[in-house]
Design a protein around this motif. Sequence first.
Motif, PDB file in Angstrom:
ATOM      1  N   HIS A  65     -68.556 -39.005-147.284  1.00 46.60           N
ATOM      2  CA  HIS A  65     -69.056 -38.153-145.975  1.00 46.60           C
ATOM      3  C   HIS A  65     -68.267 -37.129-145.438  1.00 46.60           C
ATOM      4  O   HIS A  65     -67.077 -36.822-145.997  1.00 46.60           O
ATOM      5  N   ARG A  66     -68.663 -36.256-144.863  1.00 44.70           N
ATOM      6  CA  ARG A  66     -67.918 -35.371-144.180  1.00 44.70           C
ATOM      7  C   ARG A  66     -66.886 -35.600-143.438  1.00 44.70           C
ATOM      8  O   ARG A  66     -66.859 -37.109-142.917  1.00 44.70           O
ATOM      9  N   ASP A  67     -65.760 -35.018-143.252  1.00 39.88           N
ATOM     10  CA  ASP A  67     -64.418 -35.460-142.556  1.00 39.88           C
ATOM     11  C   ASP A  67     -64.704 -35.372-141.021  1.00 39.88           C
ATOM     12  O   ASP A  67     -63.800 -34.673-140.207  1.00 39.88           O
ATOM     13  N   TRP A  68     -65.416 -36.252-140.484  1.00 39.01           N
ATOM     14  CA  TRP A  68     -65.809 -36.369-139.110  1.00 39.01           C
ATOM     15  C   TRP A  68     -64.715 -36.415-138.334  1.00 39.01           C
ATOM     16  O   TRP A  68     -64.629 -35.862-137.173  1.00 39.01           O
ATOM     17  N   PRO A  69     -63.631 -37.564-138.649  1.00 37.75           N
ATOM     18  CA  PRO A  69     -62.486 -37.633-137.800  1.00 37.75           C
ATOM     19  C   PRO A  69     -61.604 -36.170-137.445  1.00 37.75           C
ATOM     20  O   PRO A  69     -61.380 -35.693-136.414  1.00 37.75           O
ATOM     21  N   ASP A  70     -61.326 -35.424-138.572  1.00 37.80           N
ATOM     22  CA  ASP A  70     -60.592 -34.228-138.108  1.00 37.80           C
ATOM     23  C   ASP A  70     -61.579 -33.059-137.623  1.00 37.80           C
ATOM     24  O   ASP A  70     -61.342 -32.337-137.024  1.00 37.80           O
ATOM     25  N   ILE A  71     -62.761 -33.114-138.180  1.00 42.43           N
ATOM     26  CA  ILE A  71     -63.868 -31.912-137.563  1.00 42.43           C
ATOM     27  C   ILE A  71     -63.921 -32.435-135.885  1.00 42.43           C
ATOM     28  O   ILE A  71     -63.664 -31.403-135.139  1.00 42.43           O
ATOM     29  N   LEU A  72     -64.267 -33.499-135.415  1.00 44.70           N
ATOM     30  CA  LEU A  72     -64.289 -33.832-134.161  1.00 44.70           C
ATOM     31  C   LEU A  72     -63.037 -33.857-133.340  1.00 44.70           C
ATOM     32  O   LEU A  72     -63.002 -33.266-132.092  1.00 44.70           O
ATOM     33  N   GLY A  73     -62.063 -34.438-134.039  1.00 36.87           N
ATOM     34  CA  GLY A  73     -60.605 -34.205-133.346  1.00 36.87           C
ATOM     35  C   GLY A  73     -60.141 -32.879-133.157  1.00 36.87           C
ATOM     36  O   GLY A  73     -59.494 -32.326-132.034  1.00 36.87           O
ATOM     37  N   GLY A  74     -60.446 -31.903-134.174  1.00 36.83           N
ATOM     38  CA  GLY A  74     -59.986 -30.710-134.113  1.00 36.83           C
ATOM     39  C   GLY A  74     -60.898 -29.821-133.079  1.00 36.83           C
ATOM     40  O   GLY A  74     -60.285 -29.095-132.268  1.00 36.83           O
ATOM     41  N   LEU A  75     -62.251 -30.065-133.004  1.00 46.36           N
ATOM     42  CA  LEU A  75     -62.892 -29.207-132.023  1.00 46.36           C
ATOM     43  C   LEU A  75     -62.463 -30.121-130.563  1.00 46.36           C
ATOM     44  O   LEU A  75     -62.547 -29.115-129.554  1.00 46.36           O
ATOM     45  N   ALA A  76     -62.304 -31.351-130.371  1.00 46.42           N
ATOM     46  CA  ALA A  76     -61.699 -31.799-129.161  1.00 46.42           C
ATOM     47  C   ALA A  76     -60.676 -31.091-128.783  1.00 46.42           C
ATOM     48  O   ALA A  76     -60.507 -30.796-127.614  1.00 46.42           O
ATOM     49  N   LEU A  77     -59.482 -30.781-129.673  1.00 47.89           N
ATOM     50  CA  LEU A  77     -58.402 -29.968-129.124  1.00 47.89           C
ATOM     51  C   LEU A  77     -58.749 -28.716-128.983  1.00 47.89           C
ATOM     52  O   LEU A  77     -57.940 -28.025-127.890  1.00 47.89           O
ATOM     53  N   ALA A  78     -59.643 -28.177-129.549  1.00 48.10           N
ATOM     54  CA  ALA A  78     -59.791 -26.767-129.473  1.00 48.10           C
ATOM     55  C   ALA A  78     -60.510 -26.476-128.060  1.00 48.10           C
ATOM     56  O   ALA A  78     -60.229 -25.557-127.073  1.00 48.10           O
ATOM     57  N   ALA A  79     -61.454 -27.401-127.709  1.00 50.63           N
ATOM     58  CA  ALA A  79     -62.123 -27.365-126.556  1.00 50.63           C
ATOM     59  C   ALA A  79     -61.289 -27.706-125.294  1.00 50.63           C
ATOM     60  O   ALA A  79     -61.164 -27.030-124.251  1.00 50.63           O
ATOM     61  N   ILE A  80     -60.336 -28.750-125.370  1.00 53.27           N
ATOM     62  CA  ILE A  80     -59.281 -29.027-124.409  1.00 53.27           C
ATOM     63  C   ILE A  80     -58.297 -27.747-124.111  1.00 53.27           C
ATOM     64  O   ILE A  80     -58.016 -27.385-123.017  1.00 53.27           O
ATOM     65  N   GLY A  81     -57.874 -27.089-125.047  1.00 51.62           N
ATOM     66  CA  GLY A  81     -57.031 -26.029-125.233  1.00 51.62           C
ATOM     67  C   GLY A  81     -57.705 -24.652-124.421  1.00 51.62           C
ATOM     68  O   GLY A  81     -57.140 -23.974-123.715  1.00 51.62           O
ATOM     69  N   ALA A  82     -58.992 -24.503-124.950  1.00 53.66           N
ATOM     70  CA  ALA A  82     -59.886 -23.603-124.531  1.00 53.66           C
ATOM     71  C   ALA A  82     -59.818 -23.589-122.849  1.00 53.66           C
ATOM     72  O   ALA A  82     -60.025 -22.738-122.139  1.00 53.66           O
ATOM     73  N   ALA A  83     -60.420 -25.030-122.277  1.00 50.49           N
ATOM     74  CA  ALA A  83     -60.510 -25.161-120.897  1.00 50.49           C
ATOM     75  C   ALA A  83     -59.373 -24.961-120.307  1.00 50.49           C
ATOM     76  O   ALA A  83     -59.249 -24.490-119.173  1.00 50.49           O
ATOM     77  N   ALA A  84     -57.956 -25.220-120.826  1.00 44.29           N
ATOM     78  CA  ALA A  84     -56.801 -25.346-120.078  1.00 44.29           C
ATOM     79  C   ALA A  84     -56.371 -23.686-119.956  1.00 44.29           C
ATOM     80  O   ALA A  84     -56.040 -23.093-118.882  1.00 44.29           O
ATOM     81  N   ALA A  85     -56.575 -22.874-121.229  1.00 49.00           N
ATOM     82  CA  ALA A  85     -56.461 -21.535-120.975  1.00 49.00           C
ATOM     83  C   ALA A  85     -57.422 -20.732-120.165  1.00 49.00           C
ATOM     84  O   ALA A  85     -56.965 -19.903-119.229  1.00 49.00           O
TER      85      ALA A  85
END
Length: 148
Positions: A2-22
């Motif tokens: 299957h798609r590598d969902w843990p890395d996709i979702l984890g990376g997007l979560a990190l990016a969203a948290i970082g964008a929100a903090a910035a």
Amino acid sequence: MHRDWPDILGGLALAAIGAAAAGWALAQYDIGTLRRMGPGFFPAVLGGLLTVLGLVVALPALRRRSDAPGIEPLAALAVLAAILVFGLGLFRIGLVAATAAAVLVASLPAPRPGWGWRLALAAAIALLTVLVFGLGLRMSLPLWPRLP
């Protein structure tokens, strides 16, 4: 596969948290200049770096296939218990003992047997914690238990 969902979702979560903090730092605080940095400069830069890191994790995972990871409830429970041990023990038994106890609790479900490596890891992490937070950042955390 299957798609590598843990890395996709984890990376997007990190990016969203970082964008929100910035975004929060940019909207709420003065950024200043490179010569005279304002209070929002450091959080904005860290948020931007976290966003980039999240995208570095997520984007390659879009093309990668992997097996679905298994859920290990004992490991998750051990990590939660370690957080509780640290949080409840920090001001009662001090930073050194709370850190060592949290590491020992978190390492309980590890597949490698023996207590020698666990004790060595707990001592190393406790020492690193004291060096970073006690000596480096000079935080006013009790290193040892306070005697009555």
